[in-house]
Every structure is written in C-alpha cells, then in structure tokens.
Design a protein around this motif. Structure first.
Motif, PDB file in Angstrom:
ATOM      1  N   MET A  99     -92.779 -33.019 -23.455  1.00 22.85           N
ATOM      2  CA  MET A  99     -93.525 -33.816 -22.248  1.00 22.85           C
ATOM      3  C   MET A  99     -92.492 -35.316 -22.268  1.00 22.85           C
ATOM      4  N   LEU A 100     -92.441 -35.896 -23.230  1.00 24.69           N
ATOM      5  CA  LEU A 100     -91.515 -36.954 -23.057  1.00 24.69           C
ATOM      6  C   LEU A 100     -89.976 -36.953 -22.415  1.00 24.69           C
ATOM      7  N   ARG A 106     -87.998 -37.551 -14.987  1.00 27.74           N
ATOM      8  CA  ARG A 106     -88.420 -38.069 -13.753  1.00 27.74           C
ATOM      9  C   ARG A 106     -88.181 -39.224 -13.448  1.00 27.74           C
ATOM     10  N   THR A 107     -87.892 -40.255 -14.485  1.00 26.16           N
ATOM     11  CA  THR A 107     -87.783 -41.698 -14.202  1.00 26.16           C
ATOM     12  C   THR A 107     -86.363 -42.189 -14.079  1.00 26.16           C
ATOM     13  N   PRO A 108     -85.916 -42.658 -12.759  1.00 22.26           N
ATOM     14  CA  PRO A 108     -84.450 -43.123 -12.937  1.00 22.26           C
ATOM     15  C   PRO A 108     -84.149 -43.812 -13.732  1.00 22.26           C
ATOM     16  N   GLY A 109     -83.061 -43.659 -14.377  1.00 22.71           N
ATOM     17  CA  GLY A 109     -82.350 -44.484 -15.243  1.00 22.71           C
ATOM     18  C   GLY A 109     -82.904 -44.415 -16.788  1.00 22.71           C
ATOM     19  N   ALA A 110     -84.005 -43.599 -16.784  1.00 21.65           N
ATOM     20  CA  ALA A 110     -84.448 -43.414 -18.395  1.00 21.65           C
ATOM     21  C   ALA A 110     -83.760 -42.795 -19.130  1.00 21.65           C
ATOM     22  N   PRO A 182     -87.855 -49.156 -24.633  1.00 29.87           N
ATOM     23  CA  PRO A 182     -87.365 -49.235 -23.621  1.00 29.87           C
ATOM     24  C   PRO A 182     -88.212 -49.706 -22.398  1.00 29.87           C
ATOM     25  N   ASP A 183     -87.653 -50.375 -21.448  1.00 27.69           N
ATOM     26  CA  ASP A 183     -88.564 -50.886 -20.317  1.00 27.69           C
ATOM     27  C   ASP A 183     -89.295 -49.838 -19.429  1.00 27.69           C
ATOM     28  N   TRP A 184     -88.597 -48.669 -19.361  1.00 28.25           N
ATOM     29  CA  TRP A 184     -89.224 -47.520 -18.512  1.00 28.25           C
ATOM     30  C   TRP A 184     -90.607 -47.012 -19.474  1.00 28.25           C
ATOM     31  N   LEU A 185     -90.454 -47.023 -20.662  1.00 25.87           N
ATOM     32  CA  LEU A 185     -91.582 -46.507 -21.504  1.00 25.87           C
ATOM     33  C   LEU A 185     -92.650 -47.562 -21.565  1.00 25.87           C
ATOM     34  N   LEU A 186     -92.361 -48.867 -21.589  1.00 28.80           N
ATOM     35  CA  LEU A 186     -93.308 -49.897 -21.607  1.00 28.80           C
ATOM     36  C   LEU A 186     -94.106 -49.923 -20.140  1.00 28.80           C
ATOM     37  N   THR A 187     -93.512 -49.652 -19.000  1.00 31.09           N
ATOM     38  CA  THR A 187     -94.031 -49.610 -17.765  1.00 31.09           C
ATOM     39  C   THR A 187     -95.031 -48.482 -18.068  1.00 31.09           C
ATOM     40  N   LEU A 188     -94.711 -47.223 -18.308  1.00 32.23           N
ATOM     41  CA  LEU A 188     -95.558 -46.038 -18.584  1.00 32.23           C
ATOM     42  C   LEU A 188     -96.787 -46.377 -19.203  1.00 32.23           C
TER      43      LEU A 188
END
Length: 320
Positions: A99-100, A106-110, A182-188
């Motif tokens: 899932m991760l 599906r997240t750009p740059g992640a 990572p920023d993308w995880l913080l946002t999620l």
C-alpha cells in the motif's frame, strides 16, 4: 538453557535494547512481559532516557519495550498484514508495505527513503522517522490506506528485542537511525485522505470479526476488557442515524478507561473505534472528525481507569 537462564538472557537483551534507544535520544517505557500493553498508566509522561531508571526497571523483569513517539519526536508508519478475510480490492495491494509503495508511485517525486525499520512478529514492519520540528502529527488508523497506520504524539511502537507470542521484533536491514520524515509522507499524514480501497468503509461484519479475535487473547481481565471494547464498537457500527458522534465519544471514553488500566492497547483501541465509526457512516465528508472525537473521549477516559471488579466469595455459614 533452563527457564531461569532464558529469562535472564532475555532480560539482558531487552535492557541493552532499551539503553540503545535512550542513547539515541528516544524515550522508552516498559510494556507487560510478552505483551504490547503498557505497564505504566501514564506511560507517555513517564517515558524516559535516564539510564539509571532504565536499568532499574528492566533489571526487575524482561519487560517488552515501548518507544514513545511524542517525547522522542518520532513518526512511525505501522505497515500491517491484513486480518483474515480482509482484502484491499486491488490485486497489487496485499499488505501495508505494498500500500505504501502504491501511495509513493502515485505521488510525484515521492520515494520511500531508507530509515530504521523493525520487523514485527506478524510479518509487518515499523518504519520509524524523525518528526519535523513544529509539525502537529497525530496517530491515524488506516486513513492513509489499506493496512497503514501511523504512530506519533500519543502513540508508541514496540521496540527491538520485545517478544510477543514467542516471536521477537527485530531490526530489518542495516539502517539503525531514523531518517527525516519525507515531505510527501508528512502531507499524506496531516491531510488524512480517504483510504484508497474498494468497498469504502469497513463492513460491520469485518469489524466484529476482528474484535471477536481480541476477546480470545490475554489474561482473564484483558479478555474482559476486550469484550467491552468489542461491545462498544459493535453497537457503534450498527448505528445508522442520529447520535453517532456522541456514541463514538462515549465508546472512546470507555475504551480510554481500559487503556488507563493497562488492559487494552491505546493504538489498537483507536484503530477499532475508527473502523466502527466508518462502518456506521461517520467521517464520509469530514474524516478528521472521527480522530478528533476519539481523541476527546479517550483523553477523558484515561483520567479514570477502570478494572474488572471481582465478586465477593460467599462462604458456607458466613456473611457475604
């Protein structure tokens, strides 16, 4: 090796692991022997890095280790394996790890950056990250996706060396320090999107089945507590209209009382409460309201521990 030697060896292993965490700036607290439940009621307040306290505590018994995420400034991803009969609805997503990977894809740059990773006895993983300074990150229960929970302020993860059902939590890989989240995880995590799984909210039958399994484990008092949690969640999941949020608050309060008594794991209780809330239709438009209501009720319940009352024994020819 006899039982005494085995216990002594396990105690030494757990003590060394607890000290290792503390040396790296992480706060630890004891869990019950062979369990994931805290030994201390106010575990988050009492979690410590003091080597003298740690040596004194783990010198008494082979307590499992809880790593308090809030005081340690950590955010942990709890990537679980599915319960029996639980499916994501997507063939490529079979557990929390896949899932991760799907969320990253599906997240750009992640990318999933290497970090301290602990393999759990069930086959899941804890990915432990450093929390960004000033970020208000809380626990989530499957609001990110299938079999993905987070542990942050108010939560803890079981530490390396701890043993549950005869199996240990072990370090996976060679990375021994948490990386920055990572920023993308913080946002999620902070935006808490709807879980991308077919079927939407969990079915009441699935919630009840998982709670039923809880009542078959642990001591008599722990089974009693699990039965109460099961009843609360079952009633909540069965509601259809009016009063559902108030009922969730009451269920969280009663669960908090059991958590305060050390009979139920807080993260487990919050996960089941959230699933029951989703099953009755709460959080469709405002998913964060579920978390806020659970937090409110849980906090109130934690101030009033509840334990099982034993009935007095009636003796022949005597007073009750």
């Amino acid at each position: 090796m006899n039982n005494t030697d085995a216990t002594r060896a396990l105690r030494a292993t757990l003590l060394a692991s607890a000290l290792h965490y503390a040396e790296r700036g992480m706060f630890v607290h004891p869990l019950l022997v062979g369990s994931k439940e805290p030994r201390w009621v106010n575990w988050e307040e009492r979690a410590t890095r003091d080597p003298e306290v740690i040596e004194r505590t783990w010198g008494r018994a082979p307590f499992n280790i809880g790593v308090a995420c809030g005081p340690s400034a950590l955010v942990a991803l709890d990537l679980d394996v599915p319960h029996e009969g639980e499916v994501s609805g997507f063939p490529e997503i079979v557990d929390g790890m896949t899932m991760l990977a799907s969320l990253a894809a599906r997240t750009p740059g992640a990318r999933i950056s290497p970090t301290l990773t602990v393999r759990t006895p069930s086959g899941g993983r804890h990915l432990v990250y450093r929390a960004p300074a000033g970020a208000a990150v809380r626990n989530t229960a499957r609001t990110l996706g299938f079999c993905v929970d987070t542990r942050a302020a108010g939560g803890y993860v079981v530490g390396i060396g701890s043993v549950v059902d005869g199996a240990a939590y072990v370090l996976e890989g060679s990375v021994t320090e948490p990386a920055a989240l990572p920023d993308w995880l913080l946002t999620l995590i902070t935006t808490a999107p709807e879980p991308p799984k077919a079927g939407g909210a969990p079915r009441r039958a699935d919630v009840v089945a998982r709670l039923r399994e809880l009542t078959r484990q642990g001591t008599r008092e722990q089974r009693w507590a699990a039965g109460i949690l099961r009843s609360e969640c079952d009633e909540l999941a069965a509601m259809t209209e009016g009063g559902r949020n108030d009922r969730l608050n009451l269920a969280a309060y009663r669960a908090g009382q059991l958590v305060a008594a050390g009979l139920v794991d807080q993260a487990v209780a919050e996960e089941h409460l959230a699933e029951a809330a989703q099953a009755c239709g709460l959080g469709v438009d405002t998913p964060r309201e579920i978390e806020k209501t659970i937090r409110s009720g849980m906090t109130a319940g934690l101030a009033r521990p509840r334990r099982m009352q034993t009935a007095p024994v009636r003796r022949m020819g005597g007073a009750a």
